[in-house]
Scaffold this motif. Sequence first.
Motif, short mmCIF file in Angstrom:
data_model
loop_
_atom_site.label_atom_id
_atom_site.label_comp_id
_atom_site.label_asym_id
_atom_site.label_seq_id
_atom_site.Cartn_x
_atom_site.Cartn_y
_atom_site.Cartn_z
N ARG A 178 0.82 -1.22 0.00
CA ARG A 178 0.00 0.00 0.00
C ARG A 178 0.85 1.27 0.00
O ARG A 178 0.50 2.26 -0.64
CB ARG A 178 -0.92 -0.02 1.23
CG ARG A 178 -1.88 1.14 1.30
CD ARG A 178 -2.88 0.98 2.43
NE ARG A 178 -3.72 2.15 2.59
CZ ARG A 178 -4.43 2.44 3.68
NH1 ARG A 178 -4.40 1.59 4.72
NH2 ARG A 178 -5.15 3.53 3.76
N ASN A 226 -15.36 9.59 -4.24
CA ASN A 226 -14.35 9.91 -5.26
C ASN A 226 -13.57 11.19 -4.95
O ASN A 226 -13.20 11.95 -5.83
CB ASN A 226 -15.00 9.98 -6.66
CG ASN A 226 -13.97 9.68 -7.74
OD1 ASN A 226 -13.06 8.89 -7.52
ND2 ASN A 226 -14.11 10.32 -8.89
N GLU A 278 -5.18 7.37 -3.18
CA GLU A 278 -6.27 6.79 -2.38
C GLU A 278 -7.47 7.73 -2.36
O GLU A 278 -7.38 8.87 -1.93
CB GLU A 278 -5.77 6.47 -0.97
CG GLU A 278 -4.73 5.36 -0.97
CD GLU A 278 -4.70 4.54 0.31
OE1 GLU A 278 -5.67 4.60 1.10
OE2 GLU A 278 -3.69 3.85 0.52
N ASN A 328 -1.03 7.27 -16.06
CA ASN A 328 -1.60 5.93 -15.97
C ASN A 328 -1.00 5.09 -14.84
O ASN A 328 -1.68 4.27 -14.24
CB ASN A 328 -1.41 5.18 -17.29
CG ASN A 328 -2.42 5.63 -18.32
OD1 ASN A 328 -3.45 6.20 -17.94
ND2 ASN A 328 -2.11 5.39 -19.59
N GLU A 329 0.29 5.33 -14.60
CA GLU A 329 0.94 4.62 -13.49
C GLU A 329 0.42 5.08 -12.14
O GLU A 329 0.30 4.31 -11.20
CB GLU A 329 2.45 4.92 -13.50
CG GLU A 329 3.28 4.00 -14.35
CD GLU A 329 4.74 4.42 -14.27
OE1 GLU A 329 5.25 4.60 -13.15
OE2 GLU A 329 5.35 4.59 -15.35
N TYR A 330 0.16 6.39 -12.05
CA TYR A 330 -0.18 6.98 -10.75
C TYR A 330 -1.63 6.77 -10.35
O TYR A 330 -1.96 6.71 -9.17
CB TYR A 330 0.13 8.48 -10.75
CG TYR A 330 1.60 8.79 -10.89
CD1 TYR A 330 2.54 8.20 -10.03
CD2 TYR A 330 2.07 9.68 -11.85
CE1 TYR A 330 3.90 8.50 -10.15
CE2 TYR A 330 3.42 9.98 -11.98
CZ TYR A 330 4.33 9.38 -11.13
OH TYR A 330 5.65 9.66 -11.24
N ILE A 331 -2.50 6.67 -11.34
CA ILE A 331 -3.93 6.80 -11.03
C ILE A 331 -4.41 5.77 -10.00
O ILE A 331 -5.24 6.09 -9.14
CB ILE A 331 -4.79 6.80 -12.32
CG1 ILE A 331 -6.21 7.29 -11.99
CG2 ILE A 331 -4.81 5.42 -12.99
CD1 ILE A 331 -6.96 7.83 -13.19
N ASP A 332 -3.85 4.56 -10.05
CA ASP A 332 -4.28 3.55 -9.08
C ASP A 332 -3.56 3.68 -7.74
O ASP A 332 -3.81 2.91 -6.81
CB ASP A 332 -4.03 2.14 -9.63
CG ASP A 332 -4.93 1.85 -10.80
OD1 ASP A 332 -6.02 2.45 -10.85
OD2 ASP A 332 -4.54 1.04 -11.66
N ARG A 333 -2.61 4.61 -7.65
CA ARG A 333 -1.82 4.79 -6.43
C ARG A 333 -2.27 6.01 -5.64
O ARG A 333 -1.56 6.47 -4.74
CB ARG A 333 -0.31 4.92 -6.79
CG ARG A 333 0.24 3.88 -7.76
CD ARG A 333 0.30 2.49 -7.19
NE ARG A 333 1.03 2.46 -5.96
CZ ARG A 333 0.95 1.48 -5.06
NH1 ARG A 333 0.14 0.46 -5.28
NH2 ARG A 333 1.64 1.51 -3.96
#
Lengths: 291, 291
Positions: free
Chosen positions: A20, A66, A61, A54-59
């Motif tokens: 995480r 939203n 929280e 694109n790399e950051y979006i899931d990182r």
Amino acid sequence: MTQDTLYHLAIDTNEDLPKRFGDIRFVAMGGSAGRMLAFAKRVQNELMNSPKANEYIDRIEMNELNELKNVSEKAGRYCMYKIGPVLSVNHGMGVSSLNILLHELIKLLHYAKCRNVVMFRIGTSGGLGVEPGTVVISDSACDELLDDYYKLNIMGERHWRPAIFDRSLVDELEQLSNEMKRNYHTVRGRTMCASDFYETQSRIDGAICNYGINEKIARLRHLVDNGIRNIEMEATAFASMCRYTGIRCAIVCCTLLNRLDGDQVNVDKSTLESYQIRPQELILAYIRKHL
Amino acid sequence: MTQDTLYHLAIDTNEDLPKRFGDIRFVAMGGSAGRMLAFAKRVQNELMNSPKANEYIDRIEMNELNELKNVSEKAGRYCMYKIGPVLSVNHGMGVSSLNILLHELIKLLHYAKCRNVVMFRIGTSGGLGVEPGTVVISDSACDELLDDYYKLNIMGERHWRPAIFDRSLVDELEQLSNEMKRNYHTVRGRTMCASDFYETQSRIDGAICNYGINEKIARLRHLVDNGIRNIEMEATAFASMCRYTGIRCAIVCCTLLNRLDGDQVNVDKSTLESYQIRPQELILAYIRKHL
């Protein structure tokens, strides 16, 4: 210990902390929760407009609405946001509140196996002999007796721990600041860390005051003569704890007033906001450069 | 001064403070914002069920959503609620954060021409030799060197100010507590005020620790032998500043753990809530008696 509860962050080692939080590389902190949420949003905007969005979006929280999620909400003490490789968190006011946060953050970074993390405090402060709105990059930190140490009573004994910043980081921030387009001054200087806002900062507008305006001005001039450019309430603990644990750190504060001209903080809301953004801009430029 | 801005409360003397705040008789404070909102709601419920409900209803500050209003919201530092003659406000963590609040509260009460105000801190703490959940009424407060003083560096000199509580108020609270139906212990005792949560409280679970479990236990036993029943982070400043300004005050804390048995605070949420309500019940009983 088989389990460690970071009580004031509402995080514990029962979850997979490397998964995480293992990507954290920058931690930014400041006194007020609102300011650190504002900074988190600026970081979010920066990351979403970067080539690696694109790399950051899931990182990042987010909560059910939203919005950026306060990951420490359940503890009811600090507001902390995780925006890709950046943590943005408020530390409250004073060395004690900051100290608790640092202990638990440093443990969190350790458990998450983060490496080469840089920590910043982006704060507000009273200026000494500088125009209101000036940004001060701290190159050393002292207490009210002008000792460059963080003093703690541990196991019945007084400990003095050096409050020293990473020189190369201060140099780099000064350089970055000089490259920025801006209509305000940035200076580097010594920062005095006071244990309160009124008496230990020589203010004469507190509920308790046993000295006059002449003594106050003489004291403030003495501070200026000793290289002090601003006064806040966290610098010695921040510098000392980061140095002790091998974490590079810096403090960048805007000044809300020139204490030689008065004690009251009564800048209007929009001016205050424009001042508060200045340290954020500098740290954002640093993060952008090192992403 | 022609105008005084209470910067961290977002209140200034341009408004009619006696009209808005002149009825304040009780101030309750504690570390976390959530706990002080919960207490404010309990007070509201108490007042609305009292014979004088009609008198109080217009003296409770509400927001547009018909919820209790955080009157200091604009400052972004503390959460403060006005419920008839009661102020409920959070002070954050540590003496510095509490000190700022007290300076500005004392000025507010002065400008509002309030008289005979009583101040309470309802807090959480670590217990020493008492069962978790025990309520401690502080009858004195010391720092980590066991000095019963609040120490401040003012104008380059060290000042020691006695940290003493009002004996009659402590007696009355103890008496009231004995009259309450309850399934937990209440004790009076000495409270140690520490400047951090980890090292100065002899914890071995912080990010920095240079002593072992045997030294820790020896130190904690030494504290017990010196009459200390709990450890928190605000007592000396609270006792000292109230005494200095002639305000009667008391501290009532629940203990979340017995420090002789460990360092980690990991009580479950419902237990924690039941503990936190205990000091609130006692202070509410005091307010009810004196309304």
